[in-house]
Design a protein around this motif. Structure first.
Motif, PDB file in Angstrom:
ATOM      1  N   MET A 184      51.428  40.980  32.574  1.00 46.30           N
ATOM      2  CA  MET A 184      51.057  40.229  33.752  1.00 46.30           C
ATOM      3  C   MET A 184      49.825  40.836  34.419  1.00 46.30           C
ATOM      4  O   MET A 184      48.963  40.121  34.877  1.00 46.30           O
ATOM      5  CB  MET A 184      52.246  40.194  34.717  1.00 46.30           C
ATOM      6  CG  MET A 184      52.021  39.300  35.869  1.00 46.30           C
ATOM      7  SD  MET A 184      51.899  37.602  35.282  1.00 46.30           S
ATOM      8  CE  MET A 184      52.178  36.748  36.759  1.00 46.30           C
ATOM      9  N   VAL A 185      49.768  42.170  34.441  1.00 51.05           N
ATOM     10  CA  VAL A 185      48.620  42.835  35.042  1.00 51.05           C
ATOM     11  C   VAL A 185      47.367  42.556  34.224  1.00 51.05           C
ATOM     12  O   VAL A 185      46.288  42.337  34.776  1.00 51.05           O
ATOM     13  CB  VAL A 185      48.878  44.362  35.149  1.00 51.05           C
ATOM     14  CG1 VAL A 185      47.643  45.085  35.628  1.00 51.05           C
ATOM     15  CG2 VAL A 185      50.043  44.619  36.088  1.00 51.05           C
ATOM     16  N   ALA A 186      47.508  42.527  32.895  1.00 51.48           N
ATOM     17  CA  ALA A 186      46.359  42.249  32.035  1.00 51.48           C
ATOM     18  C   ALA A 186      45.818  40.843  32.276  1.00 51.48           C
ATOM     19  O   ALA A 186      44.605  40.623  32.282  1.00 51.48           O
ATOM     20  CB  ALA A 186      46.744  42.426  30.574  1.00 51.48           C
ATOM     21  N   ALA A 187      46.710  39.893  32.489  1.00 51.45           N
ATOM     22  CA  ALA A 187      46.278  38.522  32.766  1.00 51.45           C
ATOM     23  C   ALA A 187      45.514  38.444  34.086  1.00 51.45           C
ATOM     24  O   ALA A 187      44.506  37.750  34.187  1.00 51.45           O
ATOM     25  CB  ALA A 187      47.478  37.590  32.796  1.00 51.45           C
ATOM     26  N   ARG A 188      45.979  39.168  35.071  1.00 48.41           N
ATOM     27  CA  ARG A 188      45.271  39.182  36.361  1.00 48.41           C
ATOM     28  C   ARG A 188      43.888  39.805  36.226  1.00 48.41           C
ATOM     29  O   ARG A 188      42.927  39.336  36.825  1.00 48.41           O
ATOM     30  CB  ARG A 188      46.085  39.945  37.399  1.00 48.41           C
ATOM     31  CG  ARG A 188      47.301  39.195  37.845  1.00 48.41           C
ATOM     32  CD  ARG A 188      48.057  39.940  38.906  1.00 48.41           C
ATOM     33  NE  ARG A 188      49.274  39.217  39.250  1.00 48.41           N
ATOM     34  CZ  ARG A 188      50.188  39.690  40.041  1.00 48.41           C
ATOM     35  NH1 ARG A 188      50.043  40.880  40.597  1.00 48.41           N
ATOM     36  NH2 ARG A 188      51.253  38.989  40.298  1.00 48.41           N
ATOM     37  N   ARG A 189      43.786  40.869  35.432  1.00 49.94           N
ATOM     38  CA  ARG A 189      42.477  41.502  35.216  1.00 49.94           C
ATOM     39  C   ARG A 189      41.538  40.553  34.483  1.00 49.94           C
ATOM     40  O   ARG A 189      40.360  40.468  34.807  1.00 49.94           O
ATOM     41  CB  ARG A 189      42.638  42.791  34.422  1.00 49.94           C
ATOM     42  CG  ARG A 189      43.256  43.901  35.222  1.00 49.94           C
ATOM     43  CD  ARG A 189      43.346  45.166  34.412  1.00 49.94           C
ATOM     44  NE  ARG A 189      44.044  46.196  35.179  1.00 49.94           N
ATOM     45  CZ  ARG A 189      44.479  47.313  34.656  1.00 49.94           C
ATOM     46  NH1 ARG A 189      44.313  47.565  33.375  1.00 49.94           N
ATOM     47  NH2 ARG A 189      45.090  48.195  35.407  1.00 49.94           N
ATOM     48  N   LEU A 190      42.064  39.835  33.491  1.00 48.75           N
ATOM     49  CA  LEU A 190      41.243  38.885  32.745  1.00 48.75           C
ATOM     50  C   LEU A 190      40.723  37.790  33.657  1.00 48.75           C
ATOM     51  O   LEU A 190      39.537  37.444  33.615  1.00 48.75           O
ATOM     52  CB  LEU A 190      42.050  38.284  31.594  1.00 48.75           C
ATOM     53  CG  LEU A 190      41.323  37.272  30.720  1.00 48.75           C
ATOM     54  CD1 LEU A 190      40.124  37.934  30.031  1.00 48.75           C
ATOM     55  CD2 LEU A 190      42.267  36.700  29.705  1.00 48.75           C
ATOM     56  N   VAL A 191      41.573  37.268  34.498  1.00 47.58           N
ATOM     57  CA  VAL A 191      41.145  36.231  35.441  1.00 47.58           C
ATOM     58  C   VAL A 191      40.096  36.792  36.399  1.00 47.58           C
ATOM     59  O   VAL A 191      39.103  36.140  36.693  1.00 47.58           O
ATOM     60  CB  VAL A 191      42.351  35.655  36.207  1.00 47.58           C
ATOM     61  CG1 VAL A 191      41.897  34.781  37.356  1.00 47.58           C
ATOM     62  CG2 VAL A 191      43.247  34.884  35.262  1.00 47.58           C
ATOM     63  N   ALA A 192      40.303  38.011  36.859  1.00 47.57           N
ATOM     64  CA  ALA A 192      39.343  38.624  37.785  1.00 47.57           C
ATOM     65  C   ALA A 192      37.981  38.821  37.119  1.00 47.57           C
ATOM     66  O   ALA A 192      36.938  38.663  37.755  1.00 47.57           O
ATOM     67  CB  ALA A 192      39.878  39.964  38.287  1.00 47.57           C
ATOM     68  N   LEU A 193      37.980  39.132  35.832  1.00 43.47           N
ATOM     69  CA  LEU A 193      36.719  39.321  35.115  1.00 43.47           C
ATOM     70  C   LEU A 193      36.039  38.000  34.788  1.00 43.47           C
ATOM     71  O   LEU A 193      34.820  37.901  34.812  1.00 43.47           O
ATOM     72  CB  LEU A 193      36.960  40.105  33.823  1.00 43.47           C
ATOM     73  CG  LEU A 193      37.348  41.566  34.000  1.00 43.47           C
ATOM     74  CD1 LEU A 193      37.715  42.182  32.662  1.00 43.47           C
ATOM     75  CD2 LEU A 193      36.212  42.336  34.645  1.00 43.47           C
ATOM     76  N   LEU A 194      36.818  36.978  34.477  1.00 43.07           N
ATOM     77  CA  LEU A 194      36.244  35.701  34.069  1.00 43.07           C
ATOM     78  C   LEU A 194      35.934  34.767  35.235  1.00 43.07           C
ATOM     79  O   LEU A 194      35.185  33.817  35.068  1.00 43.07           O
ATOM     80  CB  LEU A 194      37.197  34.995  33.095  1.00 43.07           C
ATOM     81  CG  LEU A 194      37.351  35.642  31.734  1.00 43.07           C
ATOM     82  CD1 LEU A 194      38.362  34.883  30.908  1.00 43.07           C
ATOM     83  CD2 LEU A 194      36.013  35.699  31.014  1.00 43.07           C
ATOM     84  N   TRP A 195      36.497  35.027  36.383  1.00 38.54           N
ATOM     85  CA  TRP A 195      36.324  34.110  37.505  1.00 38.54           C
ATOM     86  C   TRP A 195      34.863  33.838  37.854  1.00 38.54           C
ATOM     87  O   TRP A 195      34.488  32.680  38.054  1.00 38.54           O
ATOM     88  CB  TRP A 195      37.091  34.606  38.726  1.00 38.54           C
ATOM     89  CG  TRP A 195      37.036  33.596  39.822  1.00 38.54           C
ATOM     90  CD1 TRP A 195      36.278  33.640  40.951  1.00 38.54           C
ATOM     91  CD2 TRP A 195      37.738  32.356  39.865  1.00 38.54           C
ATOM     92  NE1 TRP A 195      36.475  32.516  41.701  1.00 38.54           N
ATOM     93  CE2 TRP A 195      37.364  31.699  41.051  1.00 38.54           C
ATOM     94  CE3 TRP A 195      38.621  31.732  39.011  1.00 38.54           C
ATOM     95  CZ2 TRP A 195      37.858  30.460  41.396  1.00 38.54           C
ATOM     96  CZ3 TRP A 195      39.108  30.490  39.370  1.00 38.54           C
ATOM     97  CH2 TRP A 195      38.724  29.877  40.546  1.00 38.54           C
ATOM     98  N   PRO A 196      33.978  34.844  37.920  1.00 44.20           N
ATOM     99  CA  PRO A 196      32.579  34.531  38.251  1.00 44.20           C
ATOM    100  C   PRO A 196      31.930  33.598  37.230  1.00 44.20           C
ATOM    101  O   PRO A 196      31.192  32.688  37.601  1.00 44.20           O
ATOM    102  CB  PRO A 196      31.894  35.899  38.263  1.00 44.20           C
ATOM    103  CG  PRO A 196      32.990  36.864  38.529  1.00 44.20           C
ATOM    104  CD  PRO A 196      34.198  36.288  37.861  1.00 44.20           C
TER     105      PRO A 196
END
Length: 72
Positions: free
Chosen positions: A1-13
């Protein structure tokens, strides 16, 4: 779950720049045949496929790790 949040945080911009802006960026128009594509660099092929599906013809995707090789 933490990895998914990090991925979203990186891809959001990138996602914001590709599809969530109300107006096109300078020099980019979806209706123009001479429109500049947004360069996107990703690490692995599955993410490249995802970005191509989201960005459509508005992105030019470069994959750092070629398909069939290990990122490790």
């Amino acid at each position: 779950m933490v990895a998914a949040r990090r991925l979203v945080a990186l891809l959001w911009p990138a996602l914001h720049a590709i599809g969530f802006l109300g107006t096109p960026t300078v020099g980019f128009s979806q209706t123009s045949s001479t429109a500049q594509k947004i360069p996107v660099v990703v690490s692995i092929a599955p993410i490249a496929d995802w970005v191509r599906n989201v960005g459509g013809e508005g992105v030019e995707v470069t994959t750092l790790v070629p398909p069939g090789t290990s990122p490790h």
